[in-house]
Design an enzyme around this catalytic site. Structure first.
Site, PDB file in Angstrom:
ATOM      1  CB  SER A 107      -4.568  -0.655  -4.309  1.00 44.61           C
ATOM      2  OG  SER A 107      -3.732  -0.419  -4.980  1.00 44.61           O
ATOM      3  CE1 TYR A 131      -0.248   5.747  -4.888  1.00 43.49           C
ATOM      4  CE2 TYR A 131      -0.246   3.658  -5.798  1.00 43.49           C
ATOM      5  CZ  TYR A 131      -0.056   4.056  -4.919  1.00 43.49           C
ATOM      6  OH  TYR A 131       0.229   3.217  -4.318  1.00 43.49           O
ATOM      7  CB  THR A 156      -2.448   7.371  -2.699  1.00 41.80           C
ATOM      8  OG1 THR A 156      -3.038   6.487  -1.985  1.00 41.80           O
ATOM      9  CG2 THR A 156      -1.123   7.183  -1.823  1.00 41.80           C
ATOM     10  CE  LYS A 253      -2.594   4.792   2.367  1.00 37.89           C
ATOM     11  NZ  LYS A 253      -1.476   4.089   1.923  1.00 37.89           N
ATOM     12  CG  HIS A 277       3.306   3.721   0.540  1.00 42.57           C
ATOM     13  ND1 HIS A 277       1.807   5.039  -0.039  1.00 42.57           N
ATOM     14  CD2 HIS A 277       2.974   3.403   0.075  1.00 42.57           C
ATOM     15  CE1 HIS A 277       1.650   4.426  -1.474  1.00 42.57           C
ATOM     16  NE2 HIS A 277       2.348   2.891  -0.993  1.00 42.57           N
TER      17      HIS A 277
END
Ligand code: FNR
Length: 400
Positions: A107, A131, A156, A253, A277
């Site tokens: 992440s 992100y 994402t 995603k 999520h």
């Protein structure tokens, strides 16, 4: 100690190992938790009809994705703040994934720098999740991920703003962070966790330090990531910007709508992860398993489609594969294992998923996973998805 035989057992173990505010962060969902529940309820309704008298003495669980072999059709979903469940949580997850021959997605909100993860946990199949809080920062992350050798980039797209996680608010787990007496009692009731954290030292979003954003205030960047303050102006056109920066496979995603799936491919995406999520964003969203067939149909074989959300046993992975997923990603169950027993816990959970999958394949008469869509498995009744009955039942024709 009660034996931990499944994800529910590991969840119970994590619940007692972690302070309440950490367990709720991991386990919690948005609003009323309806979407999280829907992920499970809809998976439970997908039935698979076994075929018999087939040679299942050596079920083959391997698959190929972007030219790489995965030993099982599952991977580790990107999750932020893994270091709160166990110090070095990201490294523990990545090492266990490598040992099991499955991919690990780091992440943006990891507690290890992306370069250090590669140095400490390689070799392994490593993907980087992105992100976009700020374009300049994202460009830096993408360049660093390419230089460090990440094989795919996962953007994402279901976090234009943070979901409403009321448990976190109630627990005081928010920005600005001000420890309350209740919070301190919570920590003191979990001395082992507190001792481990104290020994490990300060926890931060290691990818976003001062040196990564010259001129920016690191504390406010860290706070922005915790509150998921994203660049809300990101649109389909922005994908061209990312496509120019990243040469390897690019996945989106958080896609649930068939039209978005088609659009993603038109804009250069190489793969999709159907996901809500884990129910942590829109509570009104359909379950991932219900959205999957529509996306698979829209993509029409043009790119691999993955899925996550509610996968708790090996059979769930087969259910998703039967509805057209190439593979699934695992989220919370791995954090339950991590929180209860560190690296050994993650390893145990992955081993259980593997054993479960092999047993499930044998019971369904599957020699390998390429057999799933055309094997004669029957998916659900017409009502297997309350949210999209027509799509799932219309898909049955494809998988018979
Ligand atoms: C997540 N998820 C997530 N997704 C993402 O793209 N970037 C992230 O940083 C995070 N962080 C995160 C933290 C925690 C604690 C959880 C539980 C989840 C979502 C994750 O990738 C995945 O979509 C879900 O976890 C899948 O659902 P299950 O398997 O947890 O039900």
């Amino acid at each position: 100690m009660t034996p931990r035989l499944n994800s529910a057992d590991w969840r119970a173990a994590a619940r007692s190992a972690l302070p309440r505010f950490v367990f709720d962060y991991v386990d919690g969902a948005a609003d009323d938790g309806l979407c999280k529940r829907r992920n499970r309820d809809d998976l439970d309704r997908v039935t698979l009809t076994p075929r018999v008298l087939r040679d299942v003495s050596r079920p083959e669980t391997g698959i190929k994705v972007f030219g790489r072999r995965w030993a099982q059709p599952f991977g580790v979903a990107p999750m932020g703040l893994n270091g709160l469940s166990w110090p070095g949580g990201d490294e523990a997850l990545a090492r266990a994934a490598a040992a099991h021959g499955v991919p690990f997605v780091l992440s943006t909100a990891s507690n290890v720098r992306l370069e250090d993860l590669r140095a400490r946990a390689a070799p392994g199949i490593h993907w980087m999740q992105l992100y976009v809080m700020h374009r300049g920062l994202a460009e830096g992350l993408v360049e660093r991920a390419a230089r460090a050798g990440y094989e795919a980039l996962v953007l994402t797209v279901d976090v234009p703003v943070g979901g409403n996680r009321e448990l976190d608010v109630r627990n005081g787990f928010r920005v600005p962070f001000r420890p309350t007496a209740r919070f301190l009692c919570d920590v003191m009731r979990h001395p082992r966790w507190a001792w481990r954290m104290a020994r490990a030292g300060r926890l931060d979003f290691a990818n976003l330090r001062v040196e990564d954003a010259p001129g920016a205030d690191s504390a406010s960047l860290q706070a922005a990531l915790l509150t998921r303050a994203m660049d809300r102006s990101l649109t389909w056109e922005s994908l061209a910007w990312l496509r120019r920066l990243w040469k390897g496979p690019l996945l989106l995603k958080g896609v649930l709508h068939p039209d978005d799936a088609r659009r993603a491919l038109d804009h250069g995406a190489d793969g999709l992860i159907v996901s809500n999520h884990g129910g942590r964003q829109s509570d009104a969203a359909p379950s991932a398993i219900a959205a999957l067939p529509g996306v698979v149909q829209a993509v029409d074989g043009g790119a691999p489609v993955f899925m996550d959300g509610g996968i708790r046993r090996g059979d769930d992975a087969i259910r998703a594969l039967a509805l057209g997923a190439r593979a699934v990603f695992l989220g919370r169950p791995l954090l339950y294992g991590l929180a209860s027993a560190g690296a050994a816990g993650v390893d145990a959970v992955l081993s259980q998923f593997k054993a479960d999958l092999q047993r499930g394949m044998a019971l369904l008469g599957l020699e390998n996973l390429d057999d799933v869509p055309g094997s004669g498995l029957v998916v659900g009744g017409p009502d297997c998805s309350p949210s999209r009955p027509s799509r799932i039942s219309s898909h049955q024709g494809d998988i018979r």
